[in-house]
Design an enzyme around this catalytic site. Sequence first.
Site, mmCIF file in Angstrom:
data_model
loop_
_atom_site.group_PDB
_atom_site.id
_atom_site.type_symbol
_atom_site.label_atom_id
_atom_site.label_comp_id
_atom_site.label_asym_id
_atom_site.label_seq_id
_atom_site.Cartn_x
_atom_site.Cartn_y
_atom_site.Cartn_z
ATOM 1 N N HIS A 180 23.067 23.604 97.437
ATOM 2 C CA HIS A 180 24.526 23.517 97.344
ATOM 3 C C HIS A 180 24.861 22.114 96.848
ATOM 4 O O HIS A 180 24.287 21.131 97.313
ATOM 5 C CB HIS A 180 25.145 23.774 98.717
ATOM 6 C CG HIS A 180 26.601 23.467 98.773
ATOM 7 N ND1 HIS A 180 27.480 23.910 97.812
ATOM 8 C CD2 HIS A 180 27.341 22.740 99.660
ATOM 9 C CE1 HIS A 180 28.695 23.476 98.121
ATOM 10 N NE2 HIS A 180 28.632 22.771 99.223
ATOM 11 N N CYS B 235 31.002 27.105 102.096
ATOM 12 C CA CYS B 235 30.013 26.620 101.116
ATOM 13 C C CYS B 235 28.664 27.332 101.244
ATOM 14 O O CYS B 235 27.869 27.312 100.302
ATOM 15 C CB CYS B 235 29.830 25.117 101.229
ATOM 16 S SG CYS B 235 31.345 24.219 100.927
ATOM 17 N N ASN C 228 31.977 19.653 94.045
ATOM 18 C CA ASN C 228 31.631 20.661 95.043
ATOM 19 C C ASN C 228 32.487 21.912 94.806
ATOM 20 O O ASN C 228 33.687 21.895 95.041
ATOM 21 C CB ASN C 228 31.885 20.071 96.439
ATOM 22 C CG ASN C 228 31.519 21.026 97.559
ATOM 23 O OD1 ASN C 228 31.295 22.225 97.328
ATOM 24 N ND2 ASN C 228 31.469 20.513 98.774
HETATM 25 O O1 UT7 Z 1 30.450 21.489 100.985
HETATM 26 C C1 UT7 Z 1 30.575 21.474 102.369
HETATM 27 C C2 UT7 Z 1 29.824 20.387 102.937
HETATM 28 N N1 UT7 Z 1 30.466 19.119 102.683
HETATM 29 C C3 UT7 Z 1 29.733 18.066 102.529
HETATM 30 O O2 UT7 Z 1 28.528 18.165 102.491
HETATM 31 C C4 UT7 Z 1 30.382 16.715 102.482
HETATM 32 C C5 UT7 Z 1 29.675 15.783 103.417
HETATM 33 N N2 UT7 Z 1 30.158 14.427 103.436
HETATM 34 C C6 UT7 Z 1 30.087 13.596 102.361
HETATM 35 O O3 UT7 Z 1 29.682 14.002 101.292
HETATM 36 C C7 UT7 Z 1 30.458 12.137 102.561
HETATM 37 O O4 UT7 Z 1 30.644 11.897 103.947
HETATM 38 C C8 UT7 Z 1 31.728 11.724 101.786
HETATM 39 C C9 UT7 Z 1 31.445 11.663 100.284
HETATM 40 C C10 UT7 Z 1 32.853 12.676 102.083
HETATM 41 C C11 UT7 Z 1 32.146 10.316 102.221
HETATM 42 O O5 UT7 Z 1 31.073 9.393 102.071
HETATM 43 P P1 UT7 Z 1 30.722 8.377 103.265
HETATM 44 O O6 UT7 Z 1 29.650 7.496 102.780
HETATM 45 O O7 UT7 Z 1 30.421 9.227 104.484
HETATM 46 O O8 UT7 Z 1 32.022 7.561 103.417
HETATM 47 P P2 UT7 Z 1 33.011 7.432 104.682
HETATM 48 O O9 UT7 Z 1 33.732 8.707 104.919
HETATM 49 O O10 UT7 Z 1 32.276 6.824 105.818
HETATM 50 O O11 UT7 Z 1 34.022 6.373 104.138
HETATM 51 C C12 UT7 Z 1 33.622 5.034 103.841
HETATM 52 C C13 UT7 Z 1 34.843 4.250 103.427
HETATM 53 C C14 UT7 Z 1 35.999 4.389 104.419
HETATM 54 O O12 UT7 Z 1 36.649 3.143 104.477
HETATM 55 P P3 UT7 Z 1 36.380 2.150 105.714
HETATM 56 O O13 UT7 Z 1 36.750 2.921 106.932
HETATM 57 O O14 UT7 Z 1 34.911 1.845 105.647
HETATM 58 O O15 UT7 Z 1 37.258 0.986 105.401
HETATM 59 C C15 UT7 Z 1 36.924 5.374 103.751
HETATM 60 O O16 UT7 Z 1 38.261 5.214 104.113
HETATM 61 O O17 UT7 Z 1 35.342 4.756 102.185
HETATM 62 C C16 UT7 Z 1 36.718 5.058 102.288
HETATM 63 N N3 UT7 Z 1 37.027 6.163 101.403
HETATM 64 C C17 UT7 Z 1 37.303 5.991 100.101
HETATM 65 N N4 UT7 Z 1 37.408 4.888 99.356
HETATM 66 C C18 UT7 Z 1 37.698 5.039 98.044
HETATM 67 C C19 UT7 Z 1 37.049 7.493 101.672
HETATM 68 N N5 UT7 Z 1 37.354 8.182 100.573
HETATM 69 C C20 UT7 Z 1 37.508 7.288 99.576
HETATM 70 C C21 UT7 Z 1 37.817 7.379 98.207
HETATM 71 N N6 UT7 Z 1 37.900 6.247 97.477
HETATM 72 N N7 UT7 Z 1 38.010 8.569 97.591
#
Ligand code: UT7
Length: 323
Positions: free
Chosen positions: A250, A114, A280
């Site tokens: 980005h 990225c 993204n």
């Molecule tokens: O381009 C390269 C760089 N990449 C990035 O910058 C990405 C960086 N990370 C992010 O953008 C975020 O961490 C995400 C968008 C990937 C995730 O957001 P988050 O607020 O960090 O959520 P999380 O991973 O902590 O997940 C929260 C909850 C979890 O459930 P529990 O464990 O709280 O029960 C996940 O299992 O959301 C759940 N979850 C989803 N739920 C519905 C994860 N993906 C999904 C989904 N739909 N698609």
Amino acid sequence: MTTRSMVRGAGHYLPERIVPNAEFEKIVDTSDEWIRSRSGIERRHFAAEGQTTSDMATRAARAALDDAGLGPDDIDAIILATSTADMTFPSAATMVQANLGMTRGFAFDIQAVCAGFIYALANANALIVSGQARRVLVIGAETFSRLMDWTDRSTCVLFGDGAGALILEAGEADGTPQDRGILATDLHSDGRFRDALYVDGGVATQNTGHLRMKGKEVFRHAVEKLAETAHAALDKAGLTSADVDWMVPHQANLRIIAATAQRMDLPLEKVILTVRDHGNTSAASIPLALSVGVERGQIKPGHLLVTEAIGGGLTWGSVILRW
Ligand code: UT7
């Protein structure tokens, strides 16, 4: 007098197929509401079957050449930032070179995920200021849809396909922060964090593999490192946040973008945002945002831009550019 790498033209290409969040509700346990609120993404474009990174890169390159009023033979070098080259080798850049009918100069890919377009701009700038090239076509193009594990809801909803291109040209300037062109670059990588974001395939496994990401960990690094590198680049240029007209980040996550803007003391009104419509697109996201920003009438000649990105590796960096 100083030689600066100045923008001569910009262009982009997005594949026809637009996929709204609701389509993912049919294949994984997710919701439009979750995707919007956690990432800011509402839709993304996916390449058609058989449509490759070099196809999209060629279309973006043609648009940038048209915008610049130049032909392929006016270009000395092509640098294509991508992690999704059509084949393991040759580079997608040489395919673009052939597609454009360009028989002189040289072409190569840059792989910094990225952060690829930031690395590509820094390398193009080095070629120009050292006198090795006068005009460089710098492209970011990706087909991340081909790297998705469609059973992994935590990644498959986040990425999209597309391409953007800039033409950088050597120009004489005063050597002050008021010059047009690239004013400073700041690059970093730290391979200790390679497990935070990677593809579990490649030459070693003899298959392409799927993208794997520890989202929370990458999020944490992003918020910490992006503002830091942007500040460092501004310092090198002899400028501050107060001089910035546009942040062109980005486009991975609206929450990361907002947190970085806040750490830069920049209101969201000064940020070019495309994440809602593109998702993204990895190395394509910054050149897409630049070209779309010009098309929308936001970015104008003379504006000071700060661009920044972080990606797998981890790799990250920033470029200060006066349009
Ligand atoms: O381009 C390269 C760089 N990449 C990035 O910058 C990405 C960086 N990370 C992010 O953008 C975020 O961490 C995400 C968008 C990937 C995730 O957001 P988050 O607020 O960090 O959520 P999380 O991973 O902590 O997940 C929260 C909850 C979890 O459930 P529990 O464990 O709280 O029960 C996940 O299992 O959301 C759940 N979850 C989803 N739920 C519905 C994860 N993906 C999904 C989904 N739909 N698609």
